[in-house]
Motif scaffolding. Structure first.
Motif, short mmCIF file in Angstrom:
data_model
loop_
_atom_site.label_atom_id
_atom_site.label_comp_id
_atom_site.label_asym_id
_atom_site.label_seq_id
_atom_site.Cartn_x
_atom_site.Cartn_y
_atom_site.Cartn_z
N GLU A 18 0.72 -1.17 -0.16
CA GLU A 18 0.21 -0.02 -0.08
C GLU A 18 0.69 1.41 0.10
O GLU A 18 0.60 2.17 -0.56
N ARG A 19 1.93 1.17 0.85
CA ARG A 19 2.91 2.25 0.80
C ARG A 19 3.59 2.48 -0.61
O ARG A 19 3.64 3.85 -1.14
N ALA A 35 1.57 6.60 -6.74
CA ALA A 35 0.60 7.74 -7.22
C ALA A 35 1.01 9.07 -7.17
O ALA A 35 0.60 10.04 -7.88
N VAL A 36 1.27 9.55 -6.04
CA VAL A 36 1.92 10.96 -5.83
C VAL A 36 3.15 11.20 -6.77
O VAL A 36 2.96 12.56 -7.03
N ALA A 47 8.23 14.29 0.64
CA ALA A 47 7.75 12.79 0.74
C ALA A 47 6.49 12.57 0.77
O ALA A 47 5.57 13.53 0.65
N SER A 48 5.97 11.33 0.29
CA SER A 48 4.87 10.78 0.19
C SER A 48 4.61 9.72 1.23
O SER A 48 5.28 8.85 1.60
N VAL A 49 3.39 9.69 2.14
CA VAL A 49 3.15 9.02 3.47
C VAL A 49 2.00 8.35 3.07
O VAL A 49 0.97 9.03 2.77
N ALA A 50 1.77 7.01 3.56
CA ALA A 50 0.35 6.45 3.69
C ALA A 50 0.10 6.17 5.11
O ALA A 50 0.96 5.31 5.88
N TRP A 51 -0.83 6.69 5.75
CA TRP A 51 -1.21 6.72 7.06
C TRP A 51 -2.38 5.80 7.19
O TRP A 51 -3.31 5.51 6.50
N LEU A 79 -2.07 10.11 1.89
CA LEU A 79 -3.02 9.46 1.76
C LEU A 79 -3.45 8.20 2.91
O LEU A 79 -2.45 7.73 3.14
N LEU A 80 -4.70 7.94 2.78
CA LEU A 80 -5.20 6.89 3.97
C LEU A 80 -5.50 5.66 2.93
O LEU A 80 -6.85 5.84 2.46
N PRO A 81 -4.82 4.61 2.63
CA PRO A 81 -5.40 3.56 1.86
C PRO A 81 -6.59 3.08 2.29
O PRO A 81 -7.35 2.73 1.47
#
Length: 487
Positions: A117-118, A124-125, A144-148, A236-238
């Motif tokens: 998912e990360r 995507a970002v 940075a891009s983060v998946a929370w 983003l929140l998957p």
């Protein structure tokens, strides 16, 4: 989200049993000693509930079973011992995390974000930033891009919530001390301190519940039009994107990419328009300063505080305690805030549509879905209406989006984005009423003005140098005056 404004009531109940029913409640049992009710002077009845007058805590905790009593005392201790600012943020975070852990109404539980998912969020970002490069002059704002997970969203956004909520909470905390009669205030220091501690806990409880609920529905860090997360992180929140994608009939990859475009566009705007963040938060705070606390309702609540019947207090506060003052300053603050929200959301809507319309087959459908979700309020509007008496809704979203699109056609991408250089250059509320007038009215050419000023300065210097070479006095001055000055 709880309908109880600011948590006036007992500490949160324990989670429900597996069958969806509340845990059975039982009496608190007989207390030792017959010293009467120490809370009698504060409106707590001496009788009623298990134990009657011999149990000073029966009225407050009579409905709790023994297993819950320890937790209730712990919560009460936290409420009364708090000595910080207007909001007990430790309690807010604790309750928000508990709310997240309970899951959303559809039964979805929070979960850690996996490596796959990360990787999907990173991709995507990254692609979103490439697409945005062609439709805006503002460079990438994400380092940075983060998946929370939902819990990580709570942790990351609490500092922004504190900045937004503290000014209003401070007003309510002050009002809680002022509702006591003046003759009592000089001798009621401990009581006022206790009331403010309770107020901080009440805010903390309600904010925690609201933020916890919101964490179950947001898809990024900028859903409400304000930068809630750390600067430079596109988040983003998957898990929530998965829930958002249900029943849309659109491939999830397209949805994730479209949401990444919106997140990345917000990040560009807030990263490269240095005054924008403070302008937006200042607009919220300016509106909050004009909110009037309904002290008559607060007096009723404090005067009739009866822990044995918390539902009555909750019902009394259903309509809230905020009354926006009908003053020119307050109207101007609201107009400034609504216009700023509309301009931010309209710009994001316009540039994302331009980036996606020829690349994503569902771009138009997703645009309309996000517009309706944003403009109708949803969880974000409920949160702000509860916390600061304000519906944070971009009411002019469609008007602003059309204006930005027209500016792109008339002045190009650079000309459109140049308006973000200073707040005075942005369209106003009246410009949203007449977008064509704003788009086509004559603009000052500052570069030409700079050239003219430079030429004028050069001409003046050249003339002065020529006069000095010929030994002539400067215009408007006599040589004698110059000599006198030199002496």
């Amino acid at each position: 989200m709880s309908d109880t404004p600011f948590g006036f009531g007992l500490p949160p109940e324990e989670p429900e049993d597996g069958d969806g029913k509340k845990k059975d409640s039982a009496g608190g049992g007989q207390g030792a000693g017959g010293q009467g009710n120490p809370f009698a002077g504060f409106g707590v009845p001496g009788g009623g509930g298990a134990g009657g007058a011999d149990n000073p805590f029966a009225a407050m905790f009579g409905s709790l079973n023994p297993n819950d009593l320890g937790a209730a005392f712990q919560q009460l201790g936290q409420m009364l011992s708090y000595e910080g600012g207007p909001v007990n943020w430790d309690m807010a975070k604790q309750i928000a995390r508990q709310t997240v852990a309970q899951g959303t109404p559809d039964g979805t539980k929070d979960a850690s974000v996996g490596a796959s998912e990360r990787a999907q969020v990173d991709e995507a970002v990254r692609l979103a930033d490439i697409w945005l490069d062609g439709v805006t002059s503002l460079p990438s704002g994400s380092n940075a891009s983060v998946a929370w997970s939902r819990a990580e969203w709570v942790e990351a956004t609490l500092p922004a919530w504190q900045q937004l909520v503290d000014p209003v909470a401070e007003r309510v905390g002050t009002a809680m001390g002022e509702v006591l009669p003046e003759e009592m205030q000089s001798v009621a220091g401990p009581l006022i301190g206790m009331m403010r501690s309770m107020g901080g806990a009440m805010f903390g409880q309600q904010i925690g519940q609201a933020v916890g609920v919101l964490a179950g529905e947001v898809v990024g860090s900028t859903d409400i039009g304000l930068p809630l997360g750390p600067a430079g992180r596109a988040a983003l929140l998957p898990l929530n994107i998965e829930a958002f994608s249900k029943d849309l009939g659109v491939p999830k990859d397209e949805i994730r990419l479209y949401l990444a475009l919106r997140e990345a566009a917000h990040q560009r705007l807030f990263a490269h328009v240095p005054w924008l963040r403070s302008h937006m938060f200042g607009a919220v705070e300016g509106y909050a300063r004009g909110i009037k606390v309904d002290t008559s309702k607060l007096e009723d609540v404090v005067g009739q505080f009866d822990p044995s019947h918390p539902e009555e207090i909750q019902q009394a506060l259903q309509q809230g305690m905020f009354q926006p003052e009908d003053t020119p300053e307050q109207k101007a603050a609201l107009a400034r805030l609504e216009t700023a929200l509309a301009l931010v959301e309209g710009w994001v809507d316009a540039v994302v549509h331009e980036a996606a319309k020829n690349r994503l087959t569902a771009a138009d459908a997703l645009r309309e879905t996000l517009r309706r979700r944003r403009a109708s309020g949803g969880p974000a509007e409920q949160t702000f209406a509860t916390l600061i008496g304000l519906q944070l809704r971009p009411r002019r979203l469609r008007d602003a989006s059309r204006l930005w699109a027209s500016l792109t056609d008339a002045r190009g991408v650079d000309g459109r984005d140049r308006l973000w250089e200073h707040p005075d250059m942005l369209p106003t509320a009246s410009d949203l009423d007449d977008p064509d007038g704003f788009v086509h009215h004559e603009q000052l050419d500052f570069s030409e003005l700079d050239r003219m000023l430079g030429e004028a300065a050069g001409s003046t210097q050249e003339k002065q140098e020529k006069q000095d070479a010929e030994g002539k006095p400067s215009d408007g001055k006599h040589s004698e005056g110059k000599d006198d000055t030199d002496k």
